[in-house]
Design a protein around this motif. Structure first.
Motif, PDB file in Angstrom:
ATOM      1  N   GLN A  67       0.838  -1.198   0.000  1.00  0.00           N
ATOM      2  CA  GLN A  67       0.000   0.000   0.000  1.00  0.00           C
ATOM      3  C   GLN A  67       0.875   1.251   0.000  1.00  0.00           C
ATOM      4  OE1 GLN A  67      -3.431  -0.301  -0.434  1.00  0.00           O
ATOM      5  NE2 GLN A  67      -2.622  -2.349  -0.850  1.00  0.00           N
ATOM      6  N   THR A  68       0.335   2.342  -0.518  1.00  0.00           N
ATOM      7  CA  THR A  68       1.149   3.536  -0.713  1.00  0.00           C
ATOM      8  C   THR A  68       1.694   4.116   0.587  1.00  0.00           C
ATOM      9  OG1 THR A  68      -0.797   4.965  -0.761  1.00  0.00           O
ATOM     10  CG2 THR A  68       0.028   4.161  -2.871  1.00  0.00           C
ATOM     11  N   ALA A  69       0.961   4.044   1.675  1.00  0.00           N
ATOM     12  CA  ALA A  69       1.426   4.656   2.925  1.00  0.00           C
ATOM     13  C   ALA A  69       2.687   3.976   3.446  1.00  0.00           C
ATOM     14  CB  ALA A  69       0.322   4.636   3.973  1.00  0.00           C
ATOM     15  N   GLU A  70       2.734   2.647   3.399  1.00  0.00           N
ATOM     16  CA  GLU A  70       3.952   1.969   3.865  1.00  0.00           C
ATOM     17  C   GLU A  70       5.090   2.114   2.855  1.00  0.00           C
ATOM     18  OE1 GLU A  70       0.917   0.396   4.061  1.00  0.00           O
ATOM     19  OE2 GLU A  70       1.024  -1.596   3.162  1.00  0.00           O
ATOM     20  N   VAL A  71       4.766   2.109   1.573  1.00  0.00           N
ATOM     21  CA  VAL A  71       5.790   2.315   0.549  1.00  0.00           C
ATOM     22  C   VAL A  71       6.427   3.696   0.726  1.00  0.00           C
ATOM     23  CG1 VAL A  71       6.120   2.699  -1.931  1.00  0.00           C
ATOM     24  CG2 VAL A  71       4.864   0.698  -1.146  1.00  0.00           C
ATOM     25  N   HIS A  72       5.602   4.695   0.980  1.00  0.00           N
ATOM     26  CA  HIS A  72       6.112   6.056   1.140  1.00  0.00           C
ATOM     27  C   HIS A  72       7.020   6.160   2.371  1.00  0.00           C
ATOM     28  CE1 HIS A  72       4.986  10.628   1.207  1.00  0.00           C
ATOM     29  NE2 HIS A  72       6.223  10.428   0.777  1.00  0.00           N
ATOM     30  N   ALA A  73       6.610   5.548   3.469  1.00  0.00           N
ATOM     31  CA  ALA A  73       7.451   5.552   4.676  1.00  0.00           C
ATOM     32  C   ALA A  73       8.770   4.826   4.409  1.00  0.00           C
ATOM     33  CB  ALA A  73       6.709   4.900   5.840  1.00  0.00           C
ATOM     34  N   MET A  74       8.720   3.703   3.703  1.00  0.00           N
ATOM     35  CA  MET A  74       9.933   2.951   3.387  1.00  0.00           C
ATOM     36  C   MET A  74      10.849   3.748   2.462  1.00  0.00           C
ATOM     37  SD  MET A  74       8.303  -0.836   2.970  1.00  0.00           S
ATOM     38  CE  MET A  74       9.791  -1.806   3.174  1.00  0.00           C
ATOM     39  N   GLU A  75      10.268   4.477   1.536  1.00  0.00           N
ATOM     40  CA  GLU A  75      11.069   5.298   0.638  1.00  0.00           C
ATOM     41  C   GLU A  75      11.854   6.342   1.435  1.00  0.00           C
ATOM     42  OE1 GLU A  75      10.578   8.676  -2.820  1.00  0.00           O
ATOM     43  OE2 GLU A  75       8.864   8.099  -1.592  1.00  0.00           O
ATOM     44  N   HIS A  76      11.196   7.010   2.373  1.00  0.00           N
ATOM     45  CA  HIS A  76      11.885   8.022   3.181  1.00  0.00           C
ATOM     46  C   HIS A  76      12.991   7.393   4.029  1.00  0.00           C
ATOM     47  CE1 HIS A  76       9.486  11.924   2.984  1.00  0.00           C
ATOM     48  NE2 HIS A  76       8.929  11.151   2.063  1.00  0.00           N
ATOM     49  N   MET A  77      12.682   6.289   4.696  1.00  0.00           N
ATOM     50  CA  MET A  77      13.703   5.627   5.520  1.00  0.00           C
ATOM     51  C   MET A  77      14.838   5.094   4.659  1.00  0.00           C
ATOM     52  SD  MET A  77      11.628   3.445   8.398  1.00  0.00           S
ATOM     53  CE  MET A  77      10.465   2.667   7.280  1.00  0.00           C
ATOM     54  N   GLY A  78      14.465   4.411   3.577  1.00  0.00           N
ATOM     55  CA  GLY A  78      15.458   3.761   2.730  1.00  0.00           C
ATOM     56  C   GLY A  78      16.395   4.730   2.052  1.00  0.00           C
ATOM     57  N   ALA A  79      15.851   5.799   1.474  1.00  0.00           N
ATOM     58  CA  ALA A  79      16.701   6.778   0.790  1.00  0.00           C
ATOM     59  C   ALA A  79      17.658   7.431   1.777  1.00  0.00           C
ATOM     60  CB  ALA A  79      15.832   7.823   0.097  1.00  0.00           C
ATOM     61  N   THR A  80      17.168   7.735   2.973  1.00  0.00           N
ATOM     62  CA  THR A  80      18.018   8.361   3.988  1.00  0.00           C
ATOM     63  C   THR A  80      19.133   7.412   4.414  1.00  0.00           C
ATOM     64  OG1 THR A  80      16.172   9.720   4.760  1.00  0.00           O
ATOM     65  CG2 THR A  80      18.016   9.414   6.284  1.00  0.00           C
ATOM     66  N   PHE A  81      18.769   6.163   4.716  1.00  0.00           N
ATOM     67  CA  PHE A  81      19.761   5.172   5.136  1.00  0.00           C
ATOM     68  C   PHE A  81      20.813   4.950   4.050  1.00  0.00           C
ATOM     69  CE2 PHE A  81      21.292   0.804   5.088  1.00  0.00           C
ATOM     70  CZ  PHE A  81      21.790   0.661   6.370  1.00  0.00           C
ATOM     71  N   LEU A  82      20.367   4.728   2.839  1.00  0.00           N
ATOM     72  CA  LEU A  82      21.288   4.384   1.755  1.00  0.00           C
ATOM     73  C   LEU A  82      22.237   5.526   1.422  1.00  0.00           C
ATOM     74  CD1 LEU A  82      18.776   2.450  -0.483  1.00  0.00           C
ATOM     75  CD2 LEU A  82      20.824   1.474   0.604  1.00  0.00           C
ATOM     76  N   THR A 107      29.665   2.587   3.308  1.00  0.00           N
ATOM     77  CA  THR A 107      30.314   1.968   2.151  1.00  0.00           C
ATOM     78  C   THR A 107      29.660   2.361   0.833  1.00  0.00           C
ATOM     79  OG1 THR A 107      30.927   0.082   3.517  1.00  0.00           O
ATOM     80  CG2 THR A 107      31.015  -0.226   1.128  1.00  0.00           C
ATOM     81  N   TYR A 108      28.347   2.327   0.777  1.00  0.00           N
ATOM     82  CA  TYR A 108      27.637   2.514  -0.486  1.00  0.00           C
ATOM     83  C   TYR A 108      27.077   3.913  -0.708  1.00  0.00           C
ATOM     84  CZ  TYR A 108      27.760  -2.501  -1.320  1.00  0.00           C
ATOM     85  OH  TYR A 108      28.173  -3.781  -1.557  1.00  0.00           O
ATOM     86  N   GLY A 109      27.120   4.772   0.308  1.00  0.00           N
ATOM     87  CA  GLY A 109      26.487   6.086   0.212  1.00  0.00           C
ATOM     88  C   GLY A 109      26.858   6.879  -1.024  1.00  0.00           C
ATOM     89  N   ASP A 110      28.127   6.870  -1.403  1.00  0.00           N
ATOM     90  CA  ASP A 110      28.550   7.651  -2.568  1.00  0.00           C
ATOM     91  C   ASP A 110      28.249   6.949  -3.893  1.00  0.00           C
ATOM     92  OD1 ASP A 110      30.492   5.672  -2.339  1.00  0.00           O
ATOM     93  OD2 ASP A 110      32.170   7.011  -2.723  1.00  0.00           O
ATOM     94  N   GLN A 111      27.717   5.728  -3.840  1.00  0.00           N
ATOM     95  CA  GLN A 111      27.338   5.007  -5.054  1.00  0.00           C
ATOM     96  C   GLN A 111      25.836   5.071  -5.315  1.00  0.00           C
ATOM     97  OE1 GLN A 111      29.885   1.423  -3.608  1.00  0.00           O
ATOM     98  NE2 GLN A 111      29.413   1.044  -5.768  1.00  0.00           N
ATOM     99  N   VAL A 112      25.056   5.572  -4.362  1.00  0.00           N
ATOM    100  CA  VAL A 112      23.595   5.576  -4.488  1.00  0.00           C
ATOM    101  C   VAL A 112      23.169   6.685  -5.446  1.00  0.00           C
ATOM    102  CG1 VAL A 112      21.407   5.889  -3.279  1.00  0.00           C
ATOM    103  CG2 VAL A 112      23.267   4.615  -2.187  1.00  0.00           C
ATOM    104  N   ILE A 113      22.451   6.272  -6.480  1.00  0.00           N
ATOM    105  CA  ILE A 113      21.883   7.207  -7.446  1.00  0.00           C
ATOM    106  C   ILE A 113      20.401   7.417  -7.153  1.00  0.00           C
ATOM    107  CG2 ILE A 113      21.462   7.639  -9.913  1.00  0.00           C
ATOM    108  CD1 ILE A 113      24.485   7.493  -9.107  1.00  0.00           C
ATOM    109  N   TYR A 114      19.697   6.334  -6.832  1.00  0.00           N
ATOM    110  CA  TYR A 114      18.242   6.422  -6.654  1.00  0.00           C
ATOM    111  C   TYR A 114      17.744   5.235  -5.842  1.00  0.00           C
ATOM    112  CZ  TYR A 114      13.267   6.198  -7.873  1.00  0.00           C
ATOM    113  OH  TYR A 114      11.904   6.132  -7.815  1.00  0.00           O
ATOM    114  N   PHE A 115      16.743   5.494  -4.999  1.00  0.00           N
ATOM    115  CA  PHE A 115      15.982   4.445  -4.323  1.00  0.00           C
ATOM    116  C   PHE A 115      14.536   4.886  -4.316  1.00  0.00           C
ATOM    117  CE2 PHE A 115      13.932   2.772  -0.474  1.00  0.00           C
ATOM    118  CZ  PHE A 115      14.087   1.419  -0.695  1.00  0.00           C
ATOM    119  N   GLY A 116      13.663   4.081  -4.895  1.00  0.00           N
ATOM    120  CA  GLY A 116      12.255   4.448  -4.919  1.00  0.00           C
ATOM    121  C   GLY A 116      11.378   3.287  -5.331  1.00  0.00           C
ATOM    122  N   PRO A 117      10.075   3.452  -5.144  1.00  0.00           N
ATOM    123  CA  PRO A 117       9.120   2.364  -5.386  1.00  0.00           C
ATOM    124  C   PRO A 117       8.865   2.099  -6.859  1.00  0.00           C
ATOM    125  CG  PRO A 117       7.958   4.356  -4.749  1.00  0.00           C
ATOM    126  CD  PRO A 117       9.420   4.661  -4.634  1.00  0.00           C
TER     127      PRO A 117
END
Length: 158
Positions: free
Chosen positions: A48-63, A68-78
């Motif tokens: 559902q969109t509400a959990e996907v949206h929360a995961m996007e915010h957490m995931g993009a911030t974490f990544l 190790t990988y922070g400077d390699q991250v281009i995009y994270f999204g649903p």
């Protein structure tokens, strides 16, 4: 018009897992797009969109802040179909390369107990549509599904 490669994947055989969706070459760089498939397409309910949206915010911030990988991250999204996420990393990588990173990411989300990053009107265009408890549930559910990840969860079906 020809179908793009992602529409040629047999979604009837696709299991939850971590797949290389594509590799793009831009100058001297390779960008690897990963398909982080959390639910089985066309067999299970979509996220559902509400959990996907929360995961996007957490995931993009974490990544983006990952040591190790922070400077390699281009995009994270649903994904538009709401069966998982896309992660684009700089580098010529395989699914095996990022299993540890995905485990870290989903552990982070499953155990998250703070205000969601960017969850206010100033920082987000739809900040009211987030569901942290369900995001944590879905993250834990996915972790359980990839706990003993198998090759068929790392390579697209023929």
């Amino acid at each position: 018009m020809d179908k793009i490669p992602s529409f040629n994947v047999n979604h009837l055989e696709l299991l939850p897992g971590i797949y290389v969706s594509r590799k793009d070459h831009i100058g001297e760089y390779t960008l690897t797009t990963f398909d982080i498939r959390m639910t089985r397409p066309n067999f299970e309910p979509v996220l559902q969109t509400a959990e996907v949206h929360a995961m996007e915010h957490m995931g993009a911030t974490f990544l983006r802040q990952h040591a190790t990988y922070g400077d390699q991250v281009i995009y994270f999204g649903p994904m538009g179909c709401r069966t998982g996420f896309y992660l684009i990393l700089k580098g010529d990588l395989t699914s095996d390369h990022i299993v540890g990173l995905i485990n870290e990411l989903f552990e982070y989300m499953a155990n998250y107990n703070a205000p969601l990053p960017g969850a206010c009107a100033r920082d987000c265009g739809n900040y009211l549509d987030m569901n942290l408890p369900m995001a944590k549930y879905e993250a834990r559910r996915f972790l359980n599904r990839i706990e003993n990840i198998q090759p068929l969860q790392l390579n697209y079906p023929d």
